[in-house]
Design a protein around this motif. Sequence first.
Motif, PDB file in Angstrom:
ATOM      1  N   SER A  40       0.840  -1.203   0.000  1.00  0.00           N
ATOM      2  CA  SER A  40       0.000   0.000   0.000  1.00  0.00           C
ATOM      3  C   SER A  40       0.866   1.240   0.000  1.00  0.00           C
ATOM      4  N   ARG A  41       0.381   2.269  -0.671  1.00  0.00           N
ATOM      5  CA  ARG A  41       1.099   3.530  -0.740  1.00  0.00           C
ATOM      6  C   ARG A  41       0.144   4.647  -0.384  1.00  0.00           C
ATOM      7  N   PRO A  42       0.619   5.627   0.375  1.00  0.00           N
ATOM      8  CA  PRO A  42      -0.240   6.759   0.679  1.00  0.00           C
ATOM      9  C   PRO A  42      -0.625   7.484  -0.609  1.00  0.00           C
ATOM     10  N   SER A  43      -1.748   8.184  -0.565  1.00  0.00           N
ATOM     11  CA  SER A  43      -2.231   8.847  -1.768  1.00  0.00           C
ATOM     12  C   SER A  43      -1.578  10.200  -2.021  1.00  0.00           C
ATOM     13  N   THR A  44      -0.794  10.704  -1.065  1.00  0.00           N
ATOM     14  CA  THR A  44      -0.153  12.004  -1.247  1.00  0.00           C
ATOM     15  C   THR A  44       0.992  11.872  -2.240  1.00  0.00           C
ATOM     16  N   PRO A  45       0.950  12.584  -3.368  1.00  0.00           N
ATOM     17  CA  PRO A  45       2.021  12.458  -4.349  1.00  0.00           C
ATOM     18  C   PRO A  45       3.252  13.255  -3.928  1.00  0.00           C
ATOM     19  N   ALA A  46       4.419  12.728  -4.324  1.00  0.00           N
ATOM     20  CA  ALA A  46       5.665  13.471  -4.091  1.00  0.00           C
ATOM     21  C   ALA A  46       5.915  14.361  -5.297  1.00  0.00           C
ATOM     22  N   ASP A 116       7.035   8.264  -4.461  1.00  0.00           N
ATOM     23  CA  ASP A 116       5.967   8.639  -3.537  1.00  0.00           C
ATOM     24  C   ASP A 116       6.281   8.068  -2.158  1.00  0.00           C
ATOM     25  N   PRO A 117       5.860   8.725  -1.088  1.00  0.00           N
ATOM     26  CA  PRO A 117       6.031   8.129   0.238  1.00  0.00           C
ATOM     27  C   PRO A 117       5.339   6.761   0.278  1.00  0.00           C
ATOM     28  N   GLY A 118       5.956   5.812   0.930  1.00  0.00           N
ATOM     29  CA  GLY A 118       5.395   4.470   1.019  1.00  0.00           C
ATOM     30  C   GLY A 118       6.463   3.452   1.322  1.00  0.00           C
ATOM     31  N   THR A 119       6.095   2.192   1.217  1.00  0.00           N
ATOM     32  CA  THR A 119       6.995   1.087   1.514  1.00  0.00           C
ATOM     33  C   THR A 119       7.297   0.332   0.226  1.00  0.00           C
ATOM     34  N   VAL A 141      21.029   0.366  -6.598  1.00  0.00           N
ATOM     35  CA  VAL A 141      20.050  -0.420  -5.852  1.00  0.00           C
ATOM     36  C   VAL A 141      18.661   0.105  -6.212  1.00  0.00           C
ATOM     37  N   TYR A 142      17.941  -0.613  -7.081  1.00  0.00           N
ATOM     38  CA  TYR A 142      16.630  -0.189  -7.559  1.00  0.00           C
ATOM     39  C   TYR A 142      15.534  -0.578  -6.571  1.00  0.00           C
ATOM     40  N   PHE A 143      14.574   0.355  -6.338  1.00  0.00           N
ATOM     41  CA  PHE A 143      13.485   0.014  -5.418  1.00  0.00           C
ATOM     42  C   PHE A 143      12.127   0.547  -5.848  1.00  0.00           C
ATOM     43  N   ALA A 144      12.024   1.387  -6.869  1.00  0.00           N
ATOM     44  CA  ALA A 144      10.720   1.934  -7.260  1.00  0.00           C
ATOM     45  C   ALA A 144      10.744   2.359  -8.725  1.00  0.00           C
ATOM     46  N   VAL A 145       9.539   2.538  -9.276  1.00  0.00           N
ATOM     47  CA  VAL A 145       9.356   3.099 -10.616  1.00  0.00           C
ATOM     48  C   VAL A 145       8.243   4.123 -10.518  1.00  0.00           C
ATOM     49  N   LYS A 146       8.453   5.295 -11.111  1.00  0.00           N
ATOM     50  CA  LYS A 146       7.416   6.324 -11.129  1.00  0.00           C
ATOM     51  C   LYS A 146       7.424   6.994 -12.497  1.00  0.00           C
ATOM     52  N   SER A 147       6.267   7.074 -13.104  1.00  0.00           N
ATOM     53  CA  SER A 147       6.116   7.677 -14.433  1.00  0.00           C
ATOM     54  C   SER A 147       7.095   7.069 -15.440  1.00  0.00           C
TER      55      SER A 147
END
Length: 197
Positions: A40-46, A116-119, A141-147
């Motif tokens: 789950s990720r919070p809905s507040t965008p970074a 985005d904030p989250g885990t 060290v890859y951990f996320a993808v955004k856009s």
Amino acid sequence: MPARLPSWAWVTGLTTGAIAVVAVLGVQADQGARPTASTSRPSTPATADAKPSAEPKEKETGTGAGAGADASAVPADSGTGRRVVYSLDTQQVWLVDASDAPRRSFEVWPGTVAPDPGTYTIGTRTEATTGSDGVDVEHIVYFAVKSGVSIAFSNAVDGSSPPPAEGRSTGGIRVAKADGEALWTFGTTGTTVRVVE
């Protein structure tokens, strides 16, 4: 006269001993609970358009050296257990062990695309490549993808901390060379990354 052991027997014995030592060290290094990452990720965008400064604030390495307790204190809302914590506001990273003790903290230089904030969970790791900004980097060290942009921690091979290239979407979060080595050792595949404001 006692019989001499052939050289292959010595080599085999030494190799077996070395493998046993490496196995024991690997088991010791892997002790400690690793939390299961939440999806789950919070809905507040970074914000993705923030630009880092070329010069960092006073750098903190370790668990309390430098400017004071505030910069070395792990954010209260960053979860529990063994994890990497990344604060978007302070541009700071903490390596936190299974007992919730910070083992190292340091400042980073983010790219133009922020997670985005989250885990998250560390997935792919790459020893060295050329970043999207043309800089040779290592300990990626890859951990996320955004856009469509992959977000990863890395350090420049030459130790520099250049600002992101103008007009490019970059997800590289640059760290100092020694911090990159520490994060590479700590951030094995499956390690939790907690991003906070």
